[in-house]
Design a protein around this motif. Structure first.
Motif, PDB file in Angstrom:
ATOM      1  N   SER A  33       0.822  -1.216   0.000  1.00  0.00           N
ATOM      2  CA  SER A  33       0.000   0.000   0.000  1.00  0.00           C
ATOM      3  C   SER A  33       0.855   1.266   0.000  1.00  0.00           C
ATOM      4  CB  SER A  33      -0.934  -0.016   1.213  1.00  0.00           C
ATOM      5  OG  SER A  33      -0.175  -0.038   2.408  1.00  0.00           O
ATOM      6  N   PHE A  34       2.146   1.133  -0.336  1.00  0.00           N
ATOM      7  CA  PHE A  34       3.083   2.251  -0.242  1.00  0.00           C
ATOM      8  C   PHE A  34       3.508   2.788  -1.604  1.00  0.00           C
ATOM      9  CE2 PHE A  34       3.587  -0.107   3.684  1.00  0.00           C
ATOM     10  CZ  PHE A  34       3.515   0.909   4.623  1.00  0.00           C
ATOM     11  N   LEU A  35       3.850   4.071  -1.586  1.00  0.00           N
ATOM     12  CA  LEU A  35       4.439   4.757  -2.731  1.00  0.00           C
ATOM     13  C   LEU A  35       5.638   5.531  -2.216  1.00  0.00           C
ATOM     14  CD1 LEU A  35       4.313   6.012  -5.686  1.00  0.00           C
ATOM     15  CD2 LEU A  35       3.063   7.872  -4.599  1.00  0.00           C
ATOM     16  N   VAL A  36       6.781   5.386  -2.892  1.00  0.00           N
ATOM     17  CA  VAL A  36       7.981   6.153  -2.561  1.00  0.00           C
ATOM     18  C   VAL A  36       8.344   6.965  -3.791  1.00  0.00           C
ATOM     19  CG1 VAL A  36      10.416   6.042  -1.947  1.00  0.00           C
ATOM     20  CG2 VAL A  36       8.808   4.446  -0.898  1.00  0.00           C
ATOM     21  N   SER A  37       8.366   8.292  -3.622  1.00  0.00           N
ATOM     22  CA  SER A  37       8.695   9.198  -4.720  1.00  0.00           C
ATOM     23  C   SER A  37       9.932  10.005  -4.358  1.00  0.00           C
ATOM     24  CB  SER A  37       7.530  10.152  -4.997  1.00  0.00           C
ATOM     25  OG  SER A  37       7.943  11.168  -5.887  1.00  0.00           O
ATOM     26  N   PRO A  38      11.102   9.655  -4.906  1.00  0.00           N
ATOM     27  CA  PRO A  38      12.308  10.445  -4.639  1.00  0.00           C
ATOM     28  C   PRO A  38      12.183  11.894  -5.112  1.00  0.00           C
ATOM     29  CG  PRO A  38      12.907   8.298  -5.501  1.00  0.00           C
ATOM     30  CD  PRO A  38      11.412   8.427  -5.651  1.00  0.00           C
ATOM     31  N   ALA A  39      11.537  12.133  -6.263  1.00  0.00           N
ATOM     32  CA  ALA A  39      11.417  13.495  -6.781  1.00  0.00           C
ATOM     33  C   ALA A  39      10.596  14.385  -5.853  1.00  0.00           C
ATOM     34  CB  ALA A  39      10.796  13.470  -8.175  1.00  0.00           C
ATOM     35  N   HIS A  40       9.569  13.819  -5.246  1.00  0.00           N
ATOM     36  CA  HIS A  40       8.727  14.563  -4.314  1.00  0.00           C
ATOM     37  C   HIS A  40       9.175  14.388  -2.865  1.00  0.00           C
ATOM     38  CE1 HIS A  40       5.599  15.676  -7.253  1.00  0.00           C
ATOM     39  NE2 HIS A  40       5.904  14.525  -7.830  1.00  0.00           N
ATOM     40  N   ARG A  41      10.189  13.537  -2.669  1.00  0.00           N
ATOM     41  CA  ARG A  41      10.687  13.199  -1.330  1.00  0.00           C
ATOM     42  C   ARG A  41       9.527  12.811  -0.426  1.00  0.00           C
ATOM     43  NH1 ARG A  41      15.663  13.150  -0.685  1.00  0.00           N
ATOM     44  NH2 ARG A  41      15.602  13.237   1.570  1.00  0.00           N
ATOM     45  N   ALA A  42       8.718  11.870  -0.932  1.00  0.00           N
ATOM     46  CA  ALA A  42       7.505  11.489  -0.224  1.00  0.00           C
ATOM     47  C   ALA A  42       7.401   9.982  -0.068  1.00  0.00           C
ATOM     48  CB  ALA A  42       6.280  12.000  -0.975  1.00  0.00           C
ATOM     49  N   LEU A  43       6.965   9.584   1.111  1.00  0.00           N
ATOM     50  CA  LEU A  43       6.564   8.209   1.399  1.00  0.00           C
ATOM     51  C   LEU A  43       5.080   8.291   1.712  1.00  0.00           C
ATOM     52  CD1 LEU A  43       6.909   5.195   2.117  1.00  0.00           C
ATOM     53  CD2 LEU A  43       7.660   5.936   4.401  1.00  0.00           C
ATOM     54  N   ARG A  44       4.275   7.536   0.969  1.00  0.00           N
ATOM     55  CA  ARG A  44       2.827   7.558   1.173  1.00  0.00           C
ATOM     56  C   ARG A  44       2.314   6.156   1.409  1.00  0.00           C
ATOM     57  NH1 ARG A  44      -0.374  11.426  -2.684  1.00  0.00           N
ATOM     58  NH2 ARG A  44      -1.388  11.922  -0.731  1.00  0.00           N
ATOM     59  N   ARG A  45       1.301   6.084   2.241  1.00  0.00           N
ATOM     60  CA  ARG A  45       0.568   4.837   2.448  1.00  0.00           C
ATOM     61  C   ARG A  45      -0.873   5.145   2.082  1.00  0.00           C
ATOM     62  NH1 ARG A  45       0.776   0.940   7.623  1.00  0.00           N
ATOM     63  NH2 ARG A  45      -0.288  -0.786   6.610  1.00  0.00           N
ATOM     64  N   GLY A  46      -1.363   4.527   1.012  1.00  0.00           N
ATOM     65  CA  GLY A  46      -2.662   4.916   0.486  1.00  0.00           C
ATOM     66  C   GLY A  46      -2.579   6.362   0.040  1.00  0.00           C
ATOM     67  N   ASP A  47      -3.467   7.203   0.558  1.00  0.00           N
ATOM     68  CA  ASP A  47      -3.416   8.620   0.198  1.00  0.00           C
ATOM     69  C   ASP A  47      -2.868   9.488   1.324  1.00  0.00           C
ATOM     70  OD1 ASP A  47      -5.554   8.397   1.883  1.00  0.00           O
ATOM     71  OD2 ASP A  47      -6.987   9.387   0.566  1.00  0.00           O
ATOM     72  N   ALA A  48      -2.257   8.851   2.328  1.00  0.00           N
ATOM     73  CA  ALA A  48      -1.710   9.586   3.473  1.00  0.00           C
ATOM     74  C   ALA A  48      -0.178   9.620   3.425  1.00  0.00           C
ATOM     75  CB  ALA A  48      -2.156   8.942   4.780  1.00  0.00           C
ATOM     76  N   ASP A  49       0.374  10.798   3.691  1.00  0.00           N
ATOM     77  CA  ASP A  49       1.827  10.914   3.802  1.00  0.00           C
ATOM     78  C   ASP A  49       2.291  10.236   5.084  1.00  0.00           C
ATOM     79  OD1 ASP A  49       2.229  12.365   1.457  1.00  0.00           O
ATOM     80  OD2 ASP A  49       1.830  14.271   2.457  1.00  0.00           O
ATOM     81  N   VAL A  50       3.418   9.550   4.996  1.00  0.00           N
ATOM     82  CA  VAL A  50       4.037   8.919   6.164  1.00  0.00           C
ATOM     83  C   VAL A  50       5.274   9.740   6.496  1.00  0.00           C
ATOM     84  CG1 VAL A  50       5.131   6.838   7.075  1.00  0.00           C
ATOM     85  CG2 VAL A  50       3.225   6.632   5.451  1.00  0.00           C
ATOM     86  N   PRO A  51       5.304  10.386   7.670  1.00  0.00           N
ATOM     87  CA  PRO A  51       6.480  11.186   8.012  1.00  0.00           C
ATOM     88  C   PRO A  51       7.711  10.297   8.199  1.00  0.00           C
ATOM     89  CG  PRO A  51       4.882  11.169   9.822  1.00  0.00           C
ATOM     90  CD  PRO A  51       4.285  10.390   8.705  1.00  0.00           C
ATOM     91  N   ILE A  52       8.831  10.764   7.643  1.00  0.00           N
ATOM     92  CA  ILE A  52      10.082  10.010   7.760  1.00  0.00           C
ATOM     93  C   ILE A  52      11.241  11.005   7.721  1.00  0.00           C
ATOM     94  CG2 ILE A  52      10.154   9.566   5.272  1.00  0.00           C
ATOM     95  CD1 ILE A  52      11.453   6.823   5.966  1.00  0.00           C
ATOM     96  N   ILE A  53      12.243  10.764   8.526  1.00  0.00           N
ATOM     97  CA  ILE A  53      13.444  11.598   8.587  1.00  0.00           C
ATOM     98  C   ILE A  53      14.122  11.579   7.214  1.00  0.00           C
ATOM     99  CG2 ILE A  53      15.756  11.736   9.633  1.00  0.00           C
ATOM    100  CD1 ILE A  53      14.440  10.496  12.180  1.00  0.00           C
ATOM    101  N   PRO A  54      14.595  12.729   6.718  1.00  0.00           N
ATOM    102  CA  PRO A  54      15.173  12.787   5.364  1.00  0.00           C
ATOM    103  C   PRO A  54      16.260  11.743   5.078  1.00  0.00           C
ATOM    104  CG  PRO A  54      14.812  14.995   6.166  1.00  0.00           C
ATOM    105  CD  PRO A  54      14.499  14.065   7.318  1.00  0.00           C
ATOM    106  N   ARG A  55      17.183  11.544   5.980  1.00  0.00           N
ATOM    107  CA  ARG A  55      18.231  10.542   5.702  1.00  0.00           C
ATOM    108  C   ARG A  55      17.656   9.134   5.677  1.00  0.00           C
ATOM    109  NH1 ARG A  55      23.756  12.551   5.688  1.00  0.00           N
ATOM    110  NH2 ARG A  55      23.749  14.496   6.821  1.00  0.00           N
ATOM    111  N   TYR A  56      16.668   8.875   6.498  1.00  0.00           N
ATOM    112  CA  TYR A  56      16.031   7.557   6.496  1.00  0.00           C
ATOM    113  C   TYR A  56      15.290   7.344   5.179  1.00  0.00           C
ATOM    114  CZ  TYR A  56      16.917   7.523  11.577  1.00  0.00           C
ATOM    115  OH  TYR A  56      17.485   7.557  12.827  1.00  0.00           O
ATOM    116  N   PHE A  57      14.685   8.413   4.660  1.00  0.00           N
ATOM    117  CA  PHE A  57      14.046   8.346   3.346  1.00  0.00           C
ATOM    118  C   PHE A  57      15.092   8.004   2.286  1.00  0.00           C
ATOM    119  CE2 PHE A  57      12.801  10.225  -0.687  1.00  0.00           C
ATOM    120  CZ  PHE A  57      11.541   9.682  -0.866  1.00  0.00           C
TER     121      PHE A  57
END
Length: 143
Positions: A33-57
């Motif tokens: 259920s996840f999406l990882v977008s390096p260009a948007h620096r986003a981790l999403r689960r469904g339609d919700a953003d999942v907060p994550i520390i930048p280096r961990y991303f």
């Protein structure tokens, strides 16, 4: 007088390199259920953003981009923590946090497998890779 000399020397010292935040990959990744977008620096689960520390991303993106092999601990240090010295404990904490974000269990990993004395591997079989341009659509069903 010695204090002034220390201050002058500190101003003249070369600066540490700035960590390069350009994405390791130009692709976005979908799994579960996840999406990882390096260009948007986003981790999403469904339609919700999942907060994550930048280096961990950055570490998550590195593991996804090289998911067909084990990424060694040294390679992780060289690519993600290039500008600072960190301990193995800091890397272990980063992996624990990423697993928590993904609801992954280290004893029965669905996403990140520990390879003893070597490193880590992203192991999800259903990773879909697509161009990382345009708006972010929901990642899939929220679990």
């Amino acid at each position: 007088m010695a204090w002034a000399a220390c201050q002058a020397g500190a101003r003249d010292a070369p600066l540490a390199p700035v960590y390069d935040r350009r994405p390791v990959s130009s692709s976005r990744f979908r799994f579960g259920s996840f999406l990882v977008s390096p260009a948007h620096r986003a981790l999403r689960r469904g339609d919700a953003d999942v907060p994550i520390i930048p280096r961990y991303f950055d570490l998550l993106v590195l593991l996804l981009a090289h998911r067909h092999r084990v990424v060694t601990r040294q390679e992780i240090f060289d690519r993600v923590w290039v500008d600072v010295v960190v301990s193995d404990g800091a890397l272990s904490q980063a992996i624990r946090t990423i697993r928590r974000c993904l609801d992954d269990d280290p004893r029965e990993p669905r996403f990140i497998r520990t390879v003893s004395r070597q490193g880590y591997q992203f192991v999800a079989a259903d990773v879909q890779v697509e161009d990382d341009d345009g708006p972010l659509a929901p990642a899939g069903p929220s679990a």
